[in-house]
Design a protein around this motif. Structure first.
Motif, PDB file in Angstrom:
ATOM      1  N   LYS A  13      13.129  -7.118   8.391  1.00 16.99           N
ATOM      2  CA  LYS A  13      12.628  -7.693   7.125  1.00 16.99           C
ATOM      3  C   LYS A  13      11.107  -7.814   7.202  1.00 16.99           C
ATOM      4  N   LYS A  14      10.447  -8.014   8.230  1.00 21.14           N
ATOM      5  CA  LYS A  14       9.068  -8.235   8.461  1.00 21.14           C
ATOM      6  C   LYS A  14       8.577  -7.019   8.286  1.00 21.14           C
ATOM      7  N   ASP A  15       9.194  -5.734   8.657  1.00 20.00           N
ATOM      8  CA  ASP A  15       8.416  -4.389   8.700  1.00 20.00           C
ATOM      9  C   ASP A  15       8.866  -3.934   7.161  1.00 20.00           C
ATOM     10  N   GLN A  16       9.490  -4.594   6.412  1.00 21.31           N
ATOM     11  CA  GLN A  16       9.968  -4.023   5.040  1.00 21.31           C
ATOM     12  C   GLN A  16       9.080  -4.621   3.991  1.00 21.31           C
ATOM     13  N   GLU A  17       8.805  -5.924   4.165  1.00 23.35           N
ATOM     14  CA  GLU A  17       7.987  -6.691   3.043  1.00 23.35           C
ATOM     15  C   GLU A  17       7.520  -8.043   3.671  1.00 23.35           C
ATOM     16  N   PRO A  18       6.828  -8.584   2.894  1.00 25.93           N
ATOM     17  CA  PRO A  18       5.908  -9.805   3.402  1.00 25.93           C
ATOM     18  C   PRO A  18       7.139 -10.915   3.672  1.00 25.93           C
ATOM     19  N   HIS A  19       7.255 -11.496   4.907  1.00 20.72           N
ATOM     20  CA  HIS A  19       8.205 -12.564   5.277  1.00 20.72           C
ATOM     21  C   HIS A  19       7.545 -13.525   6.101  1.00 20.72           C
ATOM     22  N   THR A  20       7.905 -14.707   5.661  1.00 22.49           N
ATOM     23  CA  THR A  20       7.660 -16.138   6.307  1.00 22.49           C
ATOM     24  C   THR A  20       8.696 -16.581   7.374  1.00 22.49           C
ATOM     25  N   THR A  88       6.703 -16.144  -0.056  1.00 22.95           N
ATOM     26  CA  THR A  88       7.597 -14.951   0.304  1.00 22.95           C
ATOM     27  C   THR A  88       8.850 -15.185   0.559  1.00 22.95           C
TER      28      THR A  88
END
Length: 348
Positions: A13-20, A88
């Protein structure tokens, strides 16, 4: 309803899109070790967690849970407000994916705020990190910057990174410069924080052909290099930088700023005093006590660090080494770049 996800899911998920990523443990736990890039929105602060822990020991789990709920309920609006600020998608975690993260995810879900929960908490993340370091593969070759103490290797790494080259700064992650004085003015990392930071960088650069790194011993301050990096470092191209002694002394003084920590420098020197010829050791000690740091550093280099470095560097075969003679750190940087271009190393 919130979803439980694995460590692999989270990294994807971190690699695919902004994610907190949100650590809901106490600030003390967060400071000791967390998932790199996380923010801390604690259910209980350090004092509250200690109070609940004491009740758990004295009165049992149920009484502790009741006290924790009473504390948490009073700060619920503020707690939810912190999550509303996040713009996010989110994943929350606690120690082992238990009560704290489940409570957080459930309360947020009731308020219409969707989050994921890391299955197994930070314990599962730590297991993933350890497994990666023990069984994973790091494909890039390592270009290893070596040189006598004071040759500005860390500064060169920083400048290379600013220019867009792939760099892993081990000393920065360790919070230690690698010498007996290396912890002064810094906050040393523990092994968990170091490993997590290292793996984060390794994943970032896993598709590069080469990565710059500094020549380090197996131990840096409080942490140890994993074999996956140490063994590859030993086999990498060793770039040896040679600067004039006066330039090295200047670099050390500028980096360490010993006048800000005179007592700590004296304390650290006592740990190696017996390893230096007595008359010279007394002279160094006198210089440190009287704030004559340039003179002290010069003698330390000549009678302690340089001989030790020459011994450690001698085990590399000549075919694995490139030596760069430079007048300054900037000159060394220019010649490092020229050297790798001549060697036809396929990086930026």
């Amino acid at each position: 309803m919130f979803h439980d996800i694995t460590v692999s899911d989270l990294l994807a998920k971190k690699d695919q899109e902004p994610h907190t990523i949100i650590d809901v443990r106490s600030p003390k736990e967060f400071k000791e070790a967390t998932i790199p890039g996380s923010i801390n929105i604690p259910i209980l602060n350090d004092e509250e967690r200690a109070e609940v822990g004491t009740i758990y020991k004295q009165a049992g789990k149920e009484a502790a849970m009741e006290k924790g709920l009473a504390i948490f309920s009073k700060k619920l609006p503020e707690f939810i407000g912190e999550f509303k600020k996040v713009e996010t998608p989110m994943t929350v975690f606690c120690w082992r994916g238990g009560m704290r993260s489940k409570t957080t995810a459930t309360v947020l879900d009731l308020m219409g705020i969707r989050v994921n929960r890391l299955n197994g908490g930070i314990r599962s993340y730590r297991r993933w990190i350890v497994n990666y370091l023990e069984t994973g593969r790091f494909h890039p070759e390592l270009l290893v910057l070596n040189g006598y103490t004071g040759t500005g290797k860390t500064i060169i790494l920083q400048k290379l990174k600013e220019k867009g080259y792939p760099v892993i700064d081990l000393e920065e992650m360790a919070g230690h410069r690698g010498s007996i004085f290396g912890q002064i003015g810094l906050t040393p990392s523990n092994q968990k924080k170091f490993d997590a930071a290292l793996v984060t960088e390794m994943l970032k650069y896993e598709n590069e052909r080469f990565v710059f790194i500094e020549g380090e011993s197996k131990r840096i301050g409080r942490v140890y290099l994993p074999d996956i990096i140490y063994d590859k470092k030993e086999k990498g191209l060793q770039i040896f930088i040679d600067l004039p002694l006066e330039e090295r002394v200047k670099n050390i003084i500028e980096e360490y700023e010993p006048w800000n920590y005179p007592e700590r420098f004296q304390e650290a020197f006592r740990l190696i005093k017996k390893k230096i010829h007595t008359p010279v050791a007394k002279e160094i000690e006198s210089y440190l006590e009287n704030g004559k740091f340039i003179q002290a550093v010069k003698l330390l280099l000549e009678y302690y660090y340089d001989p030790r470095y020459e011994y450690s560097a001698s085990h590399f075969p000549e075919s694995q080494k490139i030596t760069i003679q430079a007048d300054s750190v900037d000159d060394a940087l220019t010649k490092v770049l020229e050297t790798i271009q001549r060697a036809n190393i396929g990086i930026k």
